[in-house]
Scaffold this motif. Sequence first.
Motif, PDB file in Angstrom:
ATOM      1  N   HIS A 134      -7.874 -13.138  -4.532  1.00 34.92           N
ATOM      2  CA  HIS A 134      -8.513 -13.926  -4.005  1.00 34.92           C
ATOM      3  C   HIS A 134      -7.122 -15.073  -2.905  1.00 34.92           C
ATOM      4  CE1 HIS A 134      -9.809 -18.409  -1.863  1.00 34.92           C
ATOM      5  NE2 HIS A 134     -10.485 -18.306  -2.086  1.00 34.92           N
ATOM      6  N   GLU A 135      -7.437 -15.560  -1.277  1.00 34.08           N
ATOM      7  CA  GLU A 135      -6.506 -15.122  -0.722  1.00 34.08           C
ATOM      8  C   GLU A 135      -5.461 -16.776  -1.300  1.00 34.08           C
ATOM      9  OE1 GLU A 135     -10.040 -13.514   1.660  1.00 34.08           O
ATOM     10  OE2 GLU A 135      -9.795 -14.748   0.155  1.00 34.08           O
ATOM     11  N   SER A 136      -6.271 -17.522  -1.458  1.00 36.49           N
ATOM     12  CA  SER A 136      -4.955 -18.796  -2.409  1.00 36.49           C
ATOM     13  C   SER A 136      -4.250 -18.325  -3.256  1.00 36.49           C
ATOM     14  CB  SER A 136      -5.483 -19.446  -2.382  1.00 36.49           C
ATOM     15  OG  SER A 136      -6.898 -19.310  -3.698  1.00 36.49           O
ATOM     16  N   GLN A 137      -4.792 -16.972  -4.059  1.00 33.28           N
ATOM     17  CA  GLN A 137      -3.551 -16.741  -5.040  1.00 33.28           C
ATOM     18  C   GLN A 137      -2.533 -16.050  -4.032  1.00 33.28           C
ATOM     19  OE1 GLN A 137      -6.706 -14.932  -7.345  1.00 33.28           O
ATOM     20  NE2 GLN A 137      -6.725 -16.238  -9.115  1.00 33.28           N
ATOM     21  N   MET A 138      -2.138 -15.406  -3.350  1.00 34.73           N
ATOM     22  CA  MET A 138      -2.094 -13.981  -2.801  1.00 34.73           C
ATOM     23  C   MET A 138      -0.212 -14.983  -3.242  1.00 34.73           C
ATOM     24  SD  MET A 138      -4.228 -12.277  -0.385  1.00 34.73           S
ATOM     25  CE  MET A 138      -5.372 -11.528  -0.394  1.00 34.73           C
ATOM     26  N   SER A 139       0.233 -15.515  -2.332  1.00 39.41           N
ATOM     27  CA  SER A 139       1.500 -16.298  -2.626  1.00 39.41           C
ATOM     28  C   SER A 139       2.501 -16.279  -3.394  1.00 39.41           C
ATOM     29  CB  SER A 139       1.890 -17.804  -1.744  1.00 39.41           C
ATOM     30  OG  SER A 139       0.915 -18.745  -2.451  1.00 39.41           O
ATOM     31  N   ASP A 140       1.377 -16.687  -4.354  1.00 40.26           N
ATOM     32  CA  ASP A 140       1.831 -16.503  -5.644  1.00 40.26           C
ATOM     33  C   ASP A 140       1.912 -15.161  -6.643  1.00 40.26           C
ATOM     34  OD1 ASP A 140       2.269 -19.240  -6.193  1.00 40.26           O
ATOM     35  OD2 ASP A 140       0.133 -20.180  -6.885  1.00 40.26           O
ATOM     36  N   MET A 141       1.016 -14.455  -6.303  1.00 42.08           N
ATOM     37  CA  MET A 141       1.124 -12.656  -7.051  1.00 42.08           C
ATOM     38  C   MET A 141       2.358 -12.413  -5.911  1.00 42.08           C
ATOM     39  SD  MET A 141      -2.595 -11.734  -6.549  1.00 42.08           S
ATOM     40  CE  MET A 141      -2.515 -10.623  -7.890  1.00 42.08           C
ATOM     41  N   LEU A 142       2.644 -12.440  -5.230  1.00 37.71           N
ATOM     42  CA  LEU A 142       3.681 -11.359  -4.287  1.00 37.71           C
ATOM     43  C   LEU A 142       4.855 -12.093  -5.156  1.00 37.71           C
ATOM     44  CD1 LEU A 142       2.630 -12.112  -0.612  1.00 37.71           C
ATOM     45  CD2 LEU A 142       3.172 -10.054  -2.548  1.00 37.71           C
ATOM     46  N   TYR A 143       5.478 -13.213  -5.783  1.00 37.82           N
ATOM     47  CA  TYR A 143       6.713 -13.337  -6.641  1.00 37.82           C
ATOM     48  C   TYR A 143       6.819 -12.054  -7.818  1.00 37.82           C
ATOM     49  CZ  TYR A 143       7.032 -18.161  -3.734  1.00 37.82           C
ATOM     50  OH  TYR A 143       7.638 -19.249  -3.457  1.00 37.82           O
ATOM     51  N   ARG A 144       5.485 -11.847  -8.285  1.00 38.10           N
ATOM     52  CA  ARG A 144       5.753 -11.045  -9.454  1.00 38.10           C
ATOM     53  C   ARG A 144       5.219  -9.183  -8.868  1.00 38.10           C
ATOM     54  NH1 ARG A 144       1.594  -9.453 -11.596  1.00 38.10           N
ATOM     55  NH2 ARG A 144       0.158 -10.389 -11.180  1.00 38.10           N
ATOM     56  N   PRO A 151       7.481  -2.282  -2.604  1.00 37.26           N
ATOM     57  CA  PRO A 151       7.065  -1.614  -1.302  1.00 37.26           C
ATOM     58  C   PRO A 151       7.558  -1.297   0.243  1.00 37.26           C
ATOM     59  CG  PRO A 151       6.199  -3.362  -0.953  1.00 37.26           C
ATOM     60  CD  PRO A 151       6.768  -3.495  -2.652  1.00 37.26           C
ATOM     61  N   ASP A 152       7.362  -0.408   0.648  1.00 36.91           N
ATOM     62  CA  ASP A 152       8.067  -0.588   2.294  1.00 36.91           C
ATOM     63  C   ASP A 152       7.090  -1.486   3.408  1.00 36.91           C
ATOM     64  OD1 ASP A 152      10.031   1.482   1.584  1.00 36.91           O
ATOM     65  OD2 ASP A 152       8.705   2.614   1.469  1.00 36.91           O
ATOM     66  N   ILE A 153       5.826  -2.073   2.368  1.00 33.58           N
ATOM     67  CA  ILE A 153       4.999  -1.996   3.929  1.00 33.58           C
ATOM     68  C   ILE A 153       4.351  -2.955   2.304  1.00 33.58           C
ATOM     69  CG2 ILE A 153       3.376  -1.530   4.940  1.00 33.58           C
ATOM     70  CD1 ILE A 153       4.166   1.560   5.642  1.00 33.58           C
ATOM     71  N   VAL A 154       3.457  -4.148   2.731  1.00 37.42           N
ATOM     72  CA  VAL A 154       2.762  -4.026   2.235  1.00 37.42           C
ATOM     73  C   VAL A 154       1.701  -5.022   4.077  1.00 37.42           C
ATOM     74  CG1 VAL A 154       4.276  -7.300   2.041  1.00 37.42           C
ATOM     75  CG2 VAL A 154       2.978  -6.802   0.407  1.00 37.42           C
ATOM     76  N   VAL A 155       0.806  -5.213   3.200  1.00 34.98           N
ATOM     77  CA  VAL A 155      -0.733  -6.038   3.933  1.00 34.98           C
ATOM     78  C   VAL A 155      -0.776  -7.094   3.306  1.00 34.98           C
ATOM     79  CG1 VAL A 155      -3.229  -4.682   4.409  1.00 34.98           C
ATOM     80  CG2 VAL A 155      -1.434  -3.202   4.382  1.00 34.98           C
ATOM     81  N   ILE A 156      -0.973  -7.872   3.769  1.00 30.25           N
ATOM     82  CA  ILE A 156      -2.269  -9.405   3.276  1.00 30.25           C
ATOM     83  C   ILE A 156      -3.393  -9.842   3.780  1.00 30.25           C
ATOM     84  CG2 ILE A 156      -1.553 -11.660   3.044  1.00 30.25           C
ATOM     85  CD1 ILE A 156       1.137 -11.052   3.017  1.00 30.25           C
ATOM     86  N   THR A 157      -4.066  -8.862   3.571  1.00 29.03           N
ATOM     87  CA  THR A 157      -5.850  -9.554   4.123  1.00 29.03           C
ATOM     88  C   THR A 157      -6.661 -10.206   3.464  1.00 29.03           C
ATOM     89  OG1 THR A 157      -7.404  -8.169   6.031  1.00 29.03           O
ATOM     90  CG2 THR A 157      -5.638  -7.372   3.801  1.00 29.03           C
ATOM     91  N   ASN A 185       1.621 -18.915   3.612  1.00 27.65           N
ATOM     92  CA  ASN A 185       2.234 -18.640   2.534  1.00 27.65           C
ATOM     93  C   ASN A 185       2.803 -17.658   1.870  1.00 27.65           C
ATOM     94  OD1 ASN A 185       1.865 -21.639   3.317  1.00 27.65           O
ATOM     95  ND2 ASN A 185      -0.539 -21.711   1.641  1.00 27.65           N
ATOM     96  N   ALA A 186       1.669 -16.633   1.852  1.00 26.09           N
ATOM     97  CA  ALA A 186       1.728 -15.304   1.318  1.00 26.09           C
ATOM     98  C   ALA A 186       3.054 -14.552   2.352  1.00 26.09           C
ATOM     99  CB  ALA A 186       0.950 -14.508   1.261  1.00 26.09           C
ATOM    100  N   VAL A 187       2.711 -14.420   3.496  1.00 27.60           N
ATOM    101  CA  VAL A 187       4.174 -13.863   4.211  1.00 27.60           C
ATOM    102  C   VAL A 187       5.072 -14.604   3.960  1.00 27.60           C
ATOM    103  CG1 VAL A 187       4.564 -13.451   6.612  1.00 27.60           C
ATOM    104  CG2 VAL A 187       2.297 -13.363   5.937  1.00 27.60           C
ATOM    105  N   ARG A 188       5.507 -15.816   4.275  1.00 25.97           N
ATOM    106  CA  ARG A 188       6.638 -16.643   3.701  1.00 25.97           C
ATOM    107  C   ARG A 188       7.766 -16.323   2.756  1.00 25.97           C
ATOM    108  NH1 ARG A 188       4.674 -21.066   4.925  1.00 25.97           N
ATOM    109  NH2 ARG A 188       5.048 -21.649   6.537  1.00 25.97           N
ATOM    110  N   VAL A 189       6.029 -16.075   1.779  1.00 32.07           N
ATOM    111  CA  VAL A 189       7.377 -15.875   0.649  1.00 32.07           C
ATOM    112  C   VAL A 189       7.402 -14.062   0.445  1.00 32.07           C
ATOM    113  CG1 VAL A 189       6.516 -14.097  -2.149  1.00 32.07           C
ATOM    114  CG2 VAL A 189       5.316 -16.429  -1.345  1.00 32.07           C
ATOM    115  N   ALA A 190       6.920 -13.153   1.352  1.00 31.01           N
ATOM    116  CA  ALA A 190       7.694 -11.460   1.048  1.00 31.01           C
ATOM    117  C   ALA A 190       8.608 -11.743   1.699  1.00 31.01           C
ATOM    118  CB  ALA A 190       6.279 -10.665   1.750  1.00 31.01           C
ATOM    119  N   ARG A 191       8.436 -11.904   3.408  1.00 29.46           N
ATOM    120  CA  ARG A 191      10.145 -12.801   4.043  1.00 29.46           C
ATOM    121  C   ARG A 191      11.400 -13.376   3.540  1.00 29.46           C
ATOM    122  NH1 ARG A 191      10.479  -9.020   6.510  1.00 29.46           N
ATOM    123  NH2 ARG A 191       9.398  -8.627   7.724  1.00 29.46           N
ATOM    124  N   ASP A 192      10.795 -13.919   2.554  1.00 28.40           N
ATOM    125  CA  ASP A 192      11.570 -14.059   1.804  1.00 28.40           C
ATOM    126  C   ASP A 192      12.789 -13.916   0.519  1.00 28.40           C
ATOM    127  OD1 ASP A 192      11.726 -16.512   2.763  1.00 28.40           O
ATOM    128  OD2 ASP A 192      10.777 -18.021   1.246  1.00 28.40           O
TER     129      ASP A 192
END
Length: 299
Positions: A134-144, A151-157, A185-192
């Motif tokens: 679910h979109e609301s879970q993506m930021s937390d999941m990306l930490y793990r 990855p070289d590329i991450v798609v968040i959609t 929120n998910a993009v912020r985690v990935a960019r950090d």
Amino acid sequence: MKQGDLVVRKSYGGDVLFRIEAIQQTHAVLKGTDYRLLADSPIPDLSVVRDPEYTSASQQVRIKVNESMKRMHKQRELQSEQTEEEIRVALQQTQPYFEVPGKVLHLDGDNNYLKKSMQLYSSMRVPAHGIHAHESQMSDMLYRLLPQFRPDIVVITGHDGVLKNRRQEDLLSLSSYKNSQNFVNAVRVARDYEKNRDGLIIVAGACQSHFEALLQTGANFASSPGRILIHALDPVYIAIKASYTSIRETINLADVIHGTISGVDGVGGIETLGRHRVGMPKSKVTPAATTLASIRRTT
């Protein structure tokens, strides 16, 4: 009328084909079948579609998809020919080489779209991992997930859309969107995780998403500059283009945007180096068959 039925909205002239996700008293929650749109509608405004293959909207989308796929395969053929010629000229002989395309981590809020996306990655031989969340879970999941898959590329959609009765000036606020805040929120985690925009390419957004906020937060490519509907495979097309563009070259913005189904109002981005590498010599040992694309589900 029930959950799972294919429908169109009468008040919109049947322009988009939807599947009923849920029925809530007098309204139905809808998900686009071709476009990454989440919407709701009064049930009396809906008309059931028995044969979606023959609706004008589906036919137009199918034509655009076929054109986009042909363009993608043609570009890969030309790239392979160019690489072979460069190696031949440099070494004055033909030398077998191997390719290392960029690896994709794809998070998708829609499992049906995810399956279609993974099929396309596989057909284009792009190594990819797909996660349904679910979109609301993506930021937390990306930490793990980011340290795990690297990855070289991450798609968040997934799904998004402008909320009803919003004025033009309201489009600058993330509160006017169904899921843009979750994508941000998910993009912020990935960019950090990777601050270099060429070190990790981020493709983010869905239909009518807050394009400017996604780019400002750190995405390389995002939707939707014109707040329009984007096709389900547009983020995938961009990811494949990034995966097969050489690390020595900048991804051609005009080319990649033109190659999408939605076009310049649907997606946009910034100059970014590709993630494709060439190596040699090609191993003479044949490795065991490996799976290029895999899907994981979250509960």
